[in-house]
Design a protein around this motif. Structure first.
Motif, PDB file in Angstrom:
ATOM      1  N   GLY A  64       0.822  -1.209   0.000  1.00 45.19           N
ATOM      2  CA  GLY A  64       0.000   0.000   0.000  1.00 45.19           C
ATOM      3  C   GLY A  64       0.852   1.254   0.000  1.00 45.19           C
ATOM      4  O   GLY A  64       2.076   1.223   0.197  1.00 45.19           O
ATOM      5  N   ASP A  65       0.181   2.374  -0.232  1.00 47.31           N
ATOM      6  CA  ASP A  65       0.882   3.659  -0.265  1.00 47.31           C
ATOM      7  C   ASP A  65       1.531   3.971   1.071  1.00 47.31           C
ATOM      8  O   ASP A  65       2.568   4.646   1.126  1.00 47.31           O
ATOM      9  CB  ASP A  65      -0.113   4.763  -0.652  1.00 47.31           C
ATOM     10  CG  ASP A  65       0.567   6.108  -0.849  1.00 47.31           C
ATOM     11  OD1 ASP A  65       1.463   6.200  -1.722  1.00 47.31           O
ATOM     12  OD2 ASP A  65       0.219   7.060  -0.125  1.00 47.31           O
ATOM     13  N   THR A  66       0.938   3.490   2.152  1.00 44.94           N
ATOM     14  CA  THR A  66       1.519   3.718   3.481  1.00 44.94           C
ATOM     15  C   THR A  66       2.937   3.156   3.564  1.00 44.94           C
ATOM     16  O   THR A  66       3.832   3.781   4.147  1.00 44.94           O
ATOM     17  CB  THR A  66       0.636   3.074   4.559  1.00 44.94           C
ATOM     18  OG1 THR A  66      -0.647   3.695   4.533  1.00 44.94           O
ATOM     19  CG2 THR A  66       1.242   3.227   5.945  1.00 44.94           C
ATOM     20  N   VAL A  67       3.133   1.977   2.983  1.00 49.84           N
ATOM     21  CA  VAL A  67       4.464   1.362   2.982  1.00 49.84           C
ATOM     22  C   VAL A  67       5.433   2.215   2.183  1.00 49.84           C
ATOM     23  O   VAL A  67       6.584   2.448   2.598  1.00 49.84           O
ATOM     24  CB  VAL A  67       4.385  -0.066   2.410  1.00 49.84           C
ATOM     25  CG1 VAL A  67       5.772  -0.705   2.367  1.00 49.84           C
ATOM     26  CG2 VAL A  67       3.433  -0.922   3.236  1.00 49.84           C
ATOM     27  N   ASN A  68       4.998   2.709   1.035  1.00 52.19           N
ATOM     28  CA  ASN A  68       5.871   3.540   0.200  1.00 52.19           C
ATOM     29  C   ASN A  68       6.279   4.820   0.914  1.00 52.19           C
ATOM     30  O   ASN A  68       7.448   5.227   0.881  1.00 52.19           O
ATOM     31  CB  ASN A  68       5.166   3.887  -1.121  1.00 52.19           C
ATOM     32  CG  ASN A  68       4.847   2.653  -1.937  1.00 52.19           C
ATOM     33  OD1 ASN A  68       5.558   1.652  -1.866  1.00 52.19           O
ATOM     34  ND2 ASN A  68       3.772   2.719  -2.719  1.00 52.19           N
ATOM     35  N   VAL A  69       5.319   5.467   1.580  1.00 55.62           N
ATOM     36  CA  VAL A  69       5.623   6.708   2.294  1.00 55.62           C
ATOM     37  C   VAL A  69       6.571   6.443   3.462  1.00 55.62           C
ATOM     38  O   VAL A  69       7.496   7.229   3.716  1.00 55.62           O
ATOM     39  CB  VAL A  69       4.324   7.386   2.769  1.00 55.62           C
ATOM     40  CG1 VAL A  69       4.641   8.602   3.646  1.00 55.62           C
ATOM     41  CG2 VAL A  69       3.471   7.797   1.585  1.00 55.62           C
ATOM     42  N   ALA A  70       6.344   5.338   4.191  1.00 60.84           N
ATOM     43  CA  ALA A  70       7.258   4.999   5.296  1.00 60.84           C
ATOM     44  C   ALA A  70       8.673   4.806   4.782  1.00 60.84           C
ATOM     45  O   ALA A  70       9.649   5.236   5.415  1.00 60.84           O
ATOM     46  CB  ALA A  70       6.763   3.736   6.003  1.00 60.84           C
ATOM     47  N   SER A  71       8.819   4.152   3.628  1.00 62.37           N
ATOM     48  CA  SER A  71      10.142   3.978   3.031  1.00 62.37           C
ATOM     49  C   SER A  71      10.756   5.326   2.665  1.00 62.37           C
ATOM     50  O   SER A  71      11.962   5.557   2.855  1.00 62.37           O
ATOM     51  CB  SER A  71      10.028   3.088   1.792  1.00 62.37           C
ATOM     52  OG  SER A  71      11.294   2.929   1.178  1.00 62.37           O
ATOM     53  N   ARG A  72       9.930   6.273   2.159  1.00 59.05           N
ATOM     54  CA  ARG A  72      10.440   7.611   1.829  1.00 59.05           C
ATOM     55  C   ARG A  72      10.838   8.366   3.098  1.00 59.05           C
ATOM     56  O   ARG A  72      11.792   9.146   3.091  1.00 59.05           O
ATOM     57  CB  ARG A  72       9.365   8.403   1.080  1.00 59.05           C
ATOM     58  CG  ARG A  72       8.905   7.777  -0.223  1.00 59.05           C
ATOM     59  CD  ARG A  72       9.934   7.890  -1.329  1.00 59.05           C
ATOM     60  NE  ARG A  72       9.396   7.380  -2.570  1.00 59.05           N
ATOM     61  CZ  ARG A  72       9.565   6.128  -3.008  1.00 59.05           C
ATOM     62  NH1 ARG A  72      10.267   5.270  -2.289  1.00 59.05           N
ATOM     63  NH2 ARG A  72       9.050   5.734  -4.159  1.00 59.05           N
ATOM     64  N   MET A  73      10.085   8.145   4.177  1.00 62.65           N
ATOM     65  CA  MET A  73      10.467   8.782   5.441  1.00 62.65           C
ATOM     66  C   MET A  73      11.875   8.344   5.856  1.00 62.65           C
ATOM     67  O   MET A  73      12.673   9.161   6.326  1.00 62.65           O
ATOM     68  CB  MET A  73       9.469   8.404   6.553  1.00 62.65           C
ATOM     69  CG  MET A  73       8.084   9.016   6.430  1.00 62.65           C
ATOM     70  SD  MET A  73       8.026  10.791   6.607  1.00 62.65           S
ATOM     71  CE  MET A  73       7.821  11.269   4.893  1.00 62.65           C
ATOM     72  N   GLU A  74      12.152   7.068   5.666  1.00 62.01           N
ATOM     73  CA  GLU A  74      13.491   6.569   6.025  1.00 62.01           C
ATOM     74  C   GLU A  74      14.559   7.121   5.091  1.00 62.01           C
ATOM     75  O   GLU A  74      15.590   7.646   5.524  1.00 62.01           O
ATOM     76  CB  GLU A  74      13.479   5.042   6.002  1.00 62.01           C
ATOM     77  CG  GLU A  74      14.815   4.401   6.320  1.00 62.01           C
ATOM     78  CD  GLU A  74      15.661   4.200   5.075  1.00 62.01           C
ATOM     79  OE1 GLU A  74      16.861   4.579   5.113  1.00 62.01           O
ATOM     80  OE2 GLU A  74      15.140   3.692   4.075  1.00 62.01           O
ATOM     81  N   SER A  75      14.332   7.041   3.792  1.00 61.80           N
ATOM     82  CA  SER A  75      15.362   7.439   2.832  1.00 61.80           C
ATOM     83  C   SER A  75      15.623   8.945   2.843  1.00 61.80           C
ATOM     84  O   SER A  75      16.727   9.391   2.514  1.00 61.80           O
ATOM     85  CB  SER A  75      14.970   6.984   1.421  1.00 61.80           C
ATOM     86  OG  SER A  75      13.736   7.583   1.019  1.00 61.80           O
TER      87      SER A  75
END
Length: 407
Positions: A341-352
């Motif tokens: 889901g988009d939530t997973v993608n955003v969490a990954s962007r928060m990390e990167s």
């Protein structure tokens, strides 16, 4: 003496089998007795052949005994674990078998019902304590005494004792065989249980417990949608350049030590580790978003302890976001529990898009956990696929306000 777990297992097994057969006998005995007693219904009791009254009394007593066993199991379930209750049932069944042996053997010389009752005790009512063999011997003595009172000739007496002697010998051997077989069965069950526990341990390490149970029960896992799942990504900053100086086995050892510490923290907070990809670590929280924040802070502390103990300068870059997501298992071989889901993608962007040694969170996380932690706002940044977003640095646990002094 048998070990206590085996004794308890054997008592439960024998009692359950005994109750099963008691139900069968309680249902079959009345019609069988009516068929056998039919010739005497139209005859006055004073004209009955010798022994008929004793046979009728035995039939009534046997029916009450087996009904009593069934009712005791139904209304006194604690008896299922009682060795004394099992021994008492054995004694009662053997007394009934001996009684019918005396009556039936005396009337028609037929020991079939006696043999059936005695072998039932030997094959079904297997007791941990050696209480049954003395019962067989005593039963043989009672039958011998009855035969001695009935016949006067020694040869006839010996002939009358041949069949009960064979039944008793058979019961003793059957008793020994069934006990040995139960010991083997229990050992096999323990081995199978240990193997199943070991397999379950591996499965529960790969999948969440609820998912593993569903997979074992239904052989498939349905995807589940979560309205608000917290997702954390953690990455060791600069690990690629750090790993170039390490041989492969040392690199694996470093990751194993660090991630094992993280695994302990995930278990401590009751969260779900999803996967590791290289030096990246992914965790989700289905309900407790504040636990995800505590995990992030503890992960930073764990990497600092590792640096102190090993002379390294590693730092974690951690990102957290919360929102709708779908979780499930993909594939049928080497299946993997994952979250999409988009939530997973955003969490990954928060990390990167974060910084080494910092915990970078979205506004959704800030709004849901600001009562638990202290934050510092960051300038809005561009997030791929989402545009400019307001984000925050998670600094630590919220400061507790000291109670005002009473004047």
């Amino acid at each position: 003496m048998a070990q206590q777990p085996f004794r308890e297992w054997l008592v439960q097994k024998s009692w359950a089998h005994g109750v099963y057969y008691a139900k069968a006998v309680a249902c079959l005995l009345p019609p069988a007795a009516l068929a056998a007693d039919a010739p005497y219904f139209g005859v006055a009791p004073q004209h009955w052949p010798p022994g008929v009254a004793g046979l009728l009394a035995w039939q009534l007593t046997a029916e009450l005994f087996f009904i009593g066993v069934v009712l005791a199991d139904r209304f006194l379930p604690r008896l299922r674990n009682s060795e004394a209750a099992l021994n008492t049932a054995c004694v009662g069944a053997m007394l009934l078998a001996t009684w019918v042996g005396v009556v039936h053997g005396g009337m028609w010389g037929d020991l079939a019902i006696y043999a059936a009752g005695a072998t039932f005790v030997a094959a079904v009512m297997c007791t941990p304590s050696p209480v049954r063999r003395p019962l067989y011997v005593l039963s043989f003595g009672v039958l011998g005494l009855a035969a001695g009172l009935r016949v006067g000739d020694g040869v006839e007496l010996l002939a009358a004792l041949v069949n009960p002697f064979c039944v008793v010998v058979l019961c003793i051997e059957l008793d020994r065989f069934m006990l040995a077989r139960n010991v083997e069965l229990y050992a096999e069950m323990q081995l199978a249980e240990a193997e199943r526990a070991r397999a379950d341990k591996v499965l529960y390490n790969v999948l969440p417990a609820s998912i593993a149970d569903e997979l074992k029960r239904d052989d498939k896992v349905n995807a589940v949608k979560f309205d608000n799942m917290g997702v954390l990504f953690a990455d060791i900053a600069g690990f690629t350049s750090f790993s170039r100086a390490l041989p492969p086995d040392a690199l694996v050892l470093v990751l194993n030590q660090i991630f094992s510490a993280f695994d302990g923290l995930v278990e401590k907070y009751g969260l779900e580790k999803i996967k590791t990809i290289g030096d990246a670590y992914m965790v989700v929280a289905h309900h407790r978003l504040d636990a995800l924040g505590r995990l992030a802070l503890d992960m930073g502390e764990a990497i600092r302890r590792y640096n102190t103990g090993n002379g390294t300068e590693l730092a974690m870059r951690i990102g957290i976001h919360a929102g709708p997501a779908v979780a499930g298992v993909i594939g049928v071989k080497r299946f993997l529990y994952d979250v999409w889901g988009d939530t997973v993608n955003v969490a990954s962007r928060m990390e990167s898009s974060g910084e080494p040694g910092a915990v970078h969170v979205s506004e959704a996380v800030y709004l849901q956990t600001r009562q638990h932690f202290s934050f510092a706002a960051r300038e809005p940044i561009d997030i791929k696929g989402r545009g400019r977003m307001s984000t925050y640095w998670l600094l630590g646990h919220a400061a507790r306000l000291e109670p005002a002094a009473t004047p």
